[in-house]
Design an enzyme around this catalytic site. Structure first.
Site, PDB file in Angstrom:
ATOM      1  N   LYS A 159      55.763  11.235  44.707  1.00 34.54           N
ATOM      2  CA  LYS A 159      57.024  10.610  45.002  1.00 34.54           C
ATOM      3  C   LYS A 159      58.197  11.509  44.609  1.00 34.54           C
ATOM      4  O   LYS A 159      59.310  11.359  45.073  1.00 34.54           O
ATOM      5  CB  LYS A 159      57.136   9.295  44.207  1.00 34.54           C
ATOM      6  N   GLY A 160      57.903  12.447  43.703  1.00 36.81           N
ATOM      7  CA  GLY A 160      58.965  13.212  43.035  1.00 36.81           C
ATOM      8  C   GLY A 160      59.912  13.982  43.930  1.00 36.81           C
ATOM      9  O   GLY A 160      61.070  14.172  43.590  1.00 36.81           O
ATOM     10  N   ARG A 180      63.955   7.895  38.530  1.00 42.14           N
ATOM     11  CA  ARG A 180      63.918   8.754  39.718  1.00 42.14           C
ATOM     12  C   ARG A 180      65.251   8.766  40.459  1.00 42.14           C
ATOM     13  O   ARG A 180      65.630   9.747  41.071  1.00 42.14           O
ATOM     14  CB  ARG A 180      62.834   8.271  40.690  1.00 42.14           C
ATOM     15  N   ASP A 202      54.774  22.851  37.284  1.00 41.60           N
ATOM     16  CA  ASP A 202      54.609  22.839  35.828  1.00 41.60           C
ATOM     17  C   ASP A 202      53.365  23.679  35.494  1.00 41.60           C
ATOM     18  O   ASP A 202      53.451  24.901  35.428  1.00 41.60           O
ATOM     19  CB  ASP A 202      54.490  21.371  35.407  1.00 41.60           C
ATOM     20  N   ASP A 209      58.792  18.675  43.849  1.00 41.09           N
ATOM     21  CA  ASP A 209      59.850  18.535  42.846  1.00 41.09           C
ATOM     22  C   ASP A 209      59.789  19.629  41.785  1.00 41.09           C
ATOM     23  O   ASP A 209      60.769  20.318  41.542  1.00 41.09           O
ATOM     24  CB  ASP A 209      59.798  17.130  42.188  1.00 41.09           C
ATOM     25  N   LYS A 254      58.849  25.532  35.870  1.00 42.62           N
ATOM     26  CA  LYS A 254      58.697  25.703  34.420  1.00 42.62           C
ATOM     27  C   LYS A 254      57.652  26.791  34.216  1.00 42.62           C
ATOM     28  O   LYS A 254      56.482  26.492  33.968  1.00 42.62           O
ATOM     29  CB  LYS A 254      58.157  24.410  33.795  1.00 42.62           C
ATOM     30  N   PHE A 281      60.995  18.101  28.982  1.00 42.87           N
ATOM     31  CA  PHE A 281      60.646  17.043  29.929  1.00 42.87           C
ATOM     32  C   PHE A 281      61.927  16.469  30.508  1.00 42.87           C
ATOM     33  O   PHE A 281      62.796  15.969  29.792  1.00 42.87           O
ATOM     34  CB  PHE A 281      59.805  15.938  29.284  1.00 42.87           C
TER      35      PHE A 281
HETATM   36  P1  IMP Z   1      51.553  20.462  37.644  1.00 42.59           P
HETATM   37  O1  IMP Z   1      50.326  20.181  38.415  1.00 42.59           O
HETATM   38  O2  IMP Z   1      51.280  20.576  36.168  1.00 42.59           O
HETATM   39  O3  IMP Z   1      52.336  21.652  38.164  1.00 42.59           O
HETATM   40  O4  IMP Z   1      52.430  19.167  37.700  1.00 42.59           O
HETATM   41  C1  IMP Z   1      53.362  18.935  38.633  1.00 42.59           C
HETATM   42  C2  IMP Z   1      53.792  17.479  38.550  1.00 42.59           C
HETATM   43  O5  IMP Z   1      53.960  17.034  37.197  1.00 42.59           O
HETATM   44  C3  IMP Z   1      55.140  17.331  39.182  1.00 42.59           C
HETATM   45  O6  IMP Z   1      55.026  17.083  40.558  1.00 42.59           O
HETATM   46  C4  IMP Z   1      55.736  16.169  38.415  1.00 42.59           C
HETATM   47  O7  IMP Z   1      55.364  14.950  39.026  1.00 42.59           O
HETATM   48  C5  IMP Z   1      55.098  16.230  37.052  1.00 42.59           C
HETATM   49  N1  IMP Z   1      56.001  16.842  36.054  1.00 42.59           N
HETATM   50  C6  IMP Z   1      55.893  18.038  35.461  1.00 42.59           C
HETATM   51  N2  IMP Z   1      56.895  18.274  34.609  1.00 42.59           N
HETATM   52  C7  IMP Z   1      57.696  17.184  34.657  1.00 42.59           C
HETATM   53  C8  IMP Z   1      58.941  16.819  33.996  1.00 42.59           C
HETATM   54  O8  IMP Z   1      59.525  17.557  33.192  1.00 42.59           O
HETATM   55  N3  IMP Z   1      59.444  15.602  34.319  1.00 42.59           N
HETATM   56  C9  IMP Z   1      58.851  14.755  35.219  1.00 42.59           C
HETATM   57  N4  IMP Z   1      57.703  15.062  35.861  1.00 42.59           N
HETATM   58  C10 IMP Z   1      57.130  16.261  35.577  1.00 42.59           C
HETATM   59 MG    MG Z   2      55.229  15.022  41.394  1.00 43.88          MG
END
Ligand code: IMP
Ligand code: MG
Length: 172
Positions: A41-42, A162, A100, A97, A128, A149
């Site tokens: 949804k992000g 959101r 991470d 969005d 990040k 965060f």
């Molecule tokens: P990844 O698979 O670890 O890269 O995670 C990506 C997902 O984690 C993003 O699409 C977000 O939904 C969530 N996410 C990572 N960091 C944050 C944050 O600082 N705030 C809110 N959601 C986050």
């Molecule tokens: Mg997401």
């Protein structure tokens, strides 16, 4: 707005960056009719703003993978909603969005490759880099941020915040 006095990226900064990215994407995808995928949804607000600023012919689709079940702790990746567009020989642009750990996008891009698209590129609002465990190449990036965060402009904490029009650090 008491809980969010620590705004990291304000509305104006987001708007300006969105326009710059849309201009670049419009020029790079000229005459290619890409399929642009919104990662729910992000990415919903970022996707809406980017696509409305494109000077381009394209189609849209939606996908949803979830790894953060609730709160800030990561979990297993799960495809909750799949695209329905046939992307074979099509140019695909994913709009996400935040990158991470990189696990979500790495997983999704590998899944899409199986369908034989002409190309796959990634547009991410936030990065990040200090948290990366799996490599992900970001072709169009909004902003690089520290390991904090954050919420707003699509990003949530436990499905909340959101709708905020800016990006802020969540006070613990
Ligand atoms: P990844 O698979 O670890 O890269 O995670 C990506 C997902 O984690 C993003 O699409 C977000 O939904 C969530 N996410 C990572 N960091 C944050 C944050 O600082 N705030 C809110 N959601 C986050
Ligand atoms: Mg997401």
């Amino acid at each position: 707005m008491n809980n969010f006095d620590n705004i990291i990226i304000n509305e104006e900064q987001i708007k300006n960056r969105v326009k710059e990215l849309a201009k670049q994407i419009s020029s790079d995808y000229k005459d290619t009719q890409p399929v642009i995928i919104c990662m729910l949804k992000g990415a919903v607000y970022f996707f809406a703003d980017i696509t409305q600023n494109l000077d381009l012919s394209f189609t849209i689709d939606f996908a949803r993978l979830s790894s953060y079940k609730s709160g800030t702790v990561g979990g297993e990746i799960e495809t909750v909603c799949k695209i329905t567009t046939d992307i074979k020989d099509k140019h695909v642009l994913i709009v996400e969005d935040i990158i991470d750990s990189g696990k979500t996008l790495n997983y999704f891009m590998n899944e899409l490759k199986e369908f034989g698209p002409a190309s796959i590129k990634l547009c991410a609002l936030l990065n990040k880099p200090s948290r990366r465990t799996v490599p992900v190449n970001i072709d169009y990036l909004g902003f690089e941020i520290e390991d904090k965060f954050i919420v707003g402009y699509g990003l949530d904490f436990d499905e909340k915040y959101r709708e905020l029009p800016f990006i802020a650090e969540l006070k613990q």
